[in-house]
Design an enzyme around this catalytic site. Structure first.
Site, mmCIF file in Angstrom:
data_model
loop_
_atom_site.group_PDB
_atom_site.id
_atom_site.type_symbol
_atom_site.label_atom_id
_atom_site.label_comp_id
_atom_site.label_asym_id
_atom_site.label_seq_id
_atom_site.Cartn_x
_atom_site.Cartn_y
_atom_site.Cartn_z
ATOM 1 N N ASN A 89 -54.499 -17.658 35.229
ATOM 2 C CA ASN A 89 -53.427 -18.044 34.043
ATOM 3 C C ASN A 89 -52.931 -16.726 33.791
ATOM 4 O O ASN A 89 -53.214 -16.064 32.787
ATOM 5 C CB ASN A 89 -54.323 -18.472 32.874
ATOM 6 C CG ASN A 89 -53.710 -18.729 31.838
ATOM 7 O OD1 ASN A 89 -52.549 -19.146 31.820
ATOM 8 N ND2 ASN A 89 -54.461 -18.584 30.546
ATOM 9 N N CYS B 103 -46.522 -20.163 32.622
ATOM 10 C CA CYS B 103 -45.623 -20.235 31.528
ATOM 11 C C CYS B 103 -44.231 -19.887 32.128
ATOM 12 O O CYS B 103 -43.382 -19.803 31.280
ATOM 13 C CB CYS B 103 -45.912 -19.469 30.334
ATOM 14 S SG CYS B 103 -46.123 -17.702 30.544
#
Length: 375
Positions: free
Chosen positions: A307, A334
């Site tokens: 992540n 993201c």
């Protein structure tokens, strides 16, 4: 979402606000799907997007303070460096919307002089507020010095009577530059961490730790990751860039070893504390650079969760994953462009499912969760 700030031109941060939410989701889905076509993610591998409330979803308010002691503004700065008050921003949770006017009045009560960017003088630069799912608040005042500490301490009891503040602190950021906070944190309360209850797991959030600003979608992200991990039943998992342990704590299970690695020592302490509270003996937590830890390791787990920040995992970690023998990777991203780049560096790990999660409505930002299996 109707927004007077947007209509008047005072704030245009939500660039997609005039687009219907259905079209926002459709555009984001087209964007991420197109970016990942070249790495083997066809239409049949995408699951339904996870949507978000259009308003009232943001659990954190980072408010620039300007104006005067008698009339402070909490919001953003205009192009000429003057304050634009955004107390009623519709993105914030109802709890934050209720708290911000109280905190604005507190600036006057405690005689906190707002910092003037054009004049380079004043004390109070930002007020940063986070709301836990249960309604408790973490309030941080970012100051240039400790000059106002005694006044903050004097008036804090009255604020605690008015708002459900669990953690209050002062952050010292003396420099005139575009950095929101400094390294020094002075706590005004006995507690130093806010408990973010997500899917029944009490994640401990300290002032410098990262946490997703959309609690509902973060909860969906962790549930989906847990389901992906369960589908391949690994005996060992590494959670790299683990933060306060959101992914690792969700996938922990009897008979499974989970190791979390994160640069922030505070975050690692928080993750270890939550794991101990939940009675998860099969977890361990290491403070250090995630990529360096993996590359220097003599062994590899069955599955790795990554992540990373917007820059992605980079060539060194992608190369290690490619050569390591790791059977599965769960990649939360993201930034679909760096995700696509990293996946191209791991050709032996093929994407078998992907999902868009809309953490950031009314903008073009996105979150994507991908499961990779070794071929």
């Amino acid at each position: 979402m109707d927004c007077g700030y947007f209509t008047s031109g005072a704030c245009r941060s939500c660039r997609w606000l005039e687009m219907s939410y259905a079209e926002q989701l459709a555009q984001k889905q087209r964007r991420v799907a197109t970016a990942l076509e070249s790495v083997g993610l066809g239409e049949e591998r995408w699951q339904e997007p996870v949507s978000s409330p259009e308003a009232g979803f943001r659990n954190k308010a980072k408010m620039v303070v300007a104006g005067s002691v008698e009339a402070p503004t909490l919001g953003i700065l205009s192009q000429d460096g003057l304050g634009v008050d955004l107390l009623a921003c519709g993105l914030h949770t109802p709890g934050l919307q209720a708290a911000l006017p109280v905190l604005s009045r507190f600036v006057t009560t405690a005689r906190l002089t707002p910092y003037s960017v054009p004049e380079r003088r004043g004390e109070l630069k930002h007020v940063i507020v986070t709301e836990a799912p249960g309604g408790e608040l973490m309030v941080r005042w970012v100051l240039r010095s400790t000059e106002a500490l005694s006044r903050l301490r004097k008036h804090l009891p009255a604020l605690l009577d008015e708002l459900p503040v669990g953690v209050a602190s002062v952050n010292i950021q003396p420099e005139h530059k575009a950095v929101i906070e400094g390294p020094e944190e002075i706590f005004l309360t006995a507690r130093e961490a806010l408990t973010m209850d997500v899917n029944g797991i009490g994640l401990r959030l300290r002032p410098h730790s990262f946490f997703q600003t959309n609690t509902a979608v973060a909860a969906a992200l962790y549930r989906h990751a847990r389901d992906l991990v369960s589908s391949v039943s690994p005996g060992s998992v590494w959670d790299l860039y683990c933060g306060v342990g959101g992914f690792g704590l969700h996938v922990a299970a009897p008979g499974r070893e989970v190791l979390g690695v994160e640069a922030s020592e505070q975050a690692i302490e928080a993750a270890a504390s939550t794991a101990a509270e939940l009675g998860l003996p099969g977890t361990s937590w290491v403070a250090g650079d995630a990529a360096a830890y993996a590359v220097s390791s003599a062994s590899a787990p069955d599955l790795v969760i990554v992540n990373p920040p917007r820059r992605g995992i980079g060539g060194a970690l992608a190369g290690w994953l490619e050569q390591s023998g790791v059977e599965h990777v769960v990649y939360s991203s993201c930034n679909v462009d760096t995700l696509a780049r990293d996946l191209r560096d791991m050709p032996s790990l093929r994407p078998v499912s992907a999902r868009l999660l809309d953490m950031f409505p009314n903008t073009d930002h996105h979150e994507v969760l991908v499961l990779l299996n070794r071929t």
